[in-house]
Design an enzyme around this catalytic site. Structure first.
Site, short mmCIF file in Angstrom:
data_model
loop_
_atom_site.label_atom_id
_atom_site.label_comp_id
_atom_site.label_asym_id
_atom_site.label_seq_id
_atom_site.Cartn_x
_atom_site.Cartn_y
_atom_site.Cartn_z
CD GLU A 92 28.73 50.76 37.56
OE1 GLU A 92 27.63 51.20 37.91
OE2 GLU A 92 29.48 50.15 38.32
CB CYS A 105 38.85 52.68 36.82
SG CYS A 105 38.65 50.95 37.21
CB CYS A 112 34.13 38.76 35.32
SG CYS A 112 35.78 38.01 35.29
CB CYS A 116 37.33 36.58 42.24
SG CYS A 116 38.58 36.34 40.95
CB CYS A 119 34.90 40.08 42.41
SG CYS A 119 34.65 41.14 40.98
CD GLU A 172 41.67 38.75 33.63
OE1 GLU A 172 41.63 38.96 34.85
OE2 GLU A 172 42.65 39.04 32.92
CG LEU A 226 49.49 37.27 44.75
CD1 LEU A 226 49.64 36.51 43.45
CD2 LEU A 226 50.83 37.91 45.14
CB CYS A 345 38.06 47.84 43.72
SG CYS A 345 39.38 48.97 43.63
#
Ligand code: SAH
Ligand code: SF4
Length: 368
Positions: A92, A105, A112, A116, A119, A172, A226, A345
């Site tokens: 996307e 974006c 990925c 995480c 996500c 990533e 972070l 996001c």
């Protein structure tokens, strides 16, 4: 013989291609303008290239952007494209208009590998790296769709609709290093999109060696995900931290800033209710980043099914923000955009069926 897709090349690689064809390398500049500046895919329309060369090109090469499966337009002007990257796969791309800029974006991988925990892309696992033509093709397609103003191509760059690119879509970017750097080169190329380094941002979860390589190969603005102020918590929610813990990550940020186009790093921090969002966490965060010139971008967690997390309460986000601001930092809290089309996001999962069922909520235009 299969045709080479010229959207896979930046200008130096395209020049090399022309030399191998027995042609002059300056042709690369002409081609870049036709392909990226004017959005032309048919060699026949390239009027400043003589017919024999146009025919020669058509025999060995093509200009093939990825296809768009679905375009969605949110009530707030946000647009999202589902880009076709093979059977049962999609990535996307999201366009976010604001008063003073238009940000695209862009995705870098299908899925990925970094897992995480908060996500949805990470939960899908890793499928494959995107090719250069699939990365730059997102900008190509978005431009094509947004190019509604007459004489758009003649506008000064400052008035172009897409003024900024953030590599914050699926994947990533630094794990697909070579293709991402080639695509960045095309974004920055004056004959292509001519974006300034300050307006192109790579977001990374902290692949330290690749951050050093990016600093040398193509230093653009840097955002670092972070999300936790100490190694114990970051190990848990951003597992790559076990390989590159916070002290190493902070040192890499400082090295990056030696060549970066901006004099700060943006730290992204997703706000997870009861996990990383207390005043104590904020105070610890100040200690962790104290050697790095930085700004903070707090991202309220965007929920997805079975995530196991909830968004921090607004008063907790405010308290957290105030601790950072009182210490003198610039802090932005990201507004959620395109909520009605799941464009926020971490909501970029790329499953066609889920999204197309929700036609009542947004304007849906199938273009493929
Ligand atoms: N892989 C890169 C870039 C893509 S993600 C990275 O991790 O930086 C872009 C940003 O969205 C990252 O900061 C990421 O951690 C954040 N994000 C991921 N899932 C999210 C979610 N569900 N809610 C809010 N932010 C999320
Ligand atoms: Fe990958 Fe970034 Fe999602 Fe982590 S937050 S799983 S690095 S896309």
């Amino acid at each position: 013989m299969s045709l080479v897709n010229l959207l896979d090349y930046d200008q130096p690689k395209l020049a090399q291609f022309f030399v191998e064809l027995g042609e002059k390398p300056f042709r690369a500049k002409q081609l870049m303008r036709w392909m990226h500046h004017f959005g032309v895919t048919d060699f026949e329309q390239m009027t400043d290239i003589a017919r024999p060369l146009r025919e020669k090109l058509a025999a060995v090469a093509e200009i093939r952007p990825p296809e768009i499966k679905v375009e969605q337009i949110s009530d707030d002007g946000t647009r999202k494209w589902l880009v076709d990257v093979g059977p049962n796969n999609g990535v996307e791309t999201v366009f976010i208009p604001e008063d003073d800029r238009g940000t695209l974006c862009v995705s870098s991988q299908v899925g990925c590998a970094l897992e995480c925990t908060f996500c949805s892309t990470g939960r899908q696992g890793f499928n494959r790296n995107l090719q250069v033509s699939e990365i730059i093709g997102q900008l190509w397609r978005a431009n094509q769709s947004l190019r509604q103003v007459d004489g758009y191509d003649m506008l000064p760059r400052s008035e172009r609709i897409i003024s900024n690119v953030v590599m914050m879509g699926m994947g990533e970017p630094l794990a697909n290093f070579d293709n991402v750097v080639t695509a960045l080169n095309i974004m920055l190329d004056d004959s292509a999109y001519g974006l300034s380094r300050r307006r192109v941002t790579v977001s990374t979860s902290g692949l330290v060696p690749a951050m050093d390589r990016l600093r040398d190969a193509c230093p653009v603005a840097l955002a670092v995900s972070l999300h936790a102020p100490n190694d114990a918590l970051r190990d848990e929610i951003v597992p790559i931290n076990k390989k590159y813990p916070l002290a190493e990550l902070m040192a890499a940020c400082i090295r990056y800033l030696e060549k970066a186009p901006r004099d700060f790093v943006t730290f992204e921090y997703v706000m997870l209710d009861g996990v990383n969002d207390t005043v104590e966490h904020a105070k610890q965060l100040l200690q962790t980043v104290k050697s790095v010139p930085c700004k903070f971008n707090l991202i309220p967690f965007n929920p997805f099914p079975n995530s196991g997390y909830a968004t921090s309460r607004p008063d907790n986000i405010r308290r957290f923000r105030d601790v950072l601001m009182q210490a003198g930092y610039v802090v932005t809290t990201r507004k959620t955009r395109g909520d009605d089309i799941d464009a926020a996001c971490g909501q970029l999962a790329g499953k066609v069926e889920d999204k197309t069922r929700r036609t009542h909520k947004f304007t849906l235009k199938a273009v493929a």
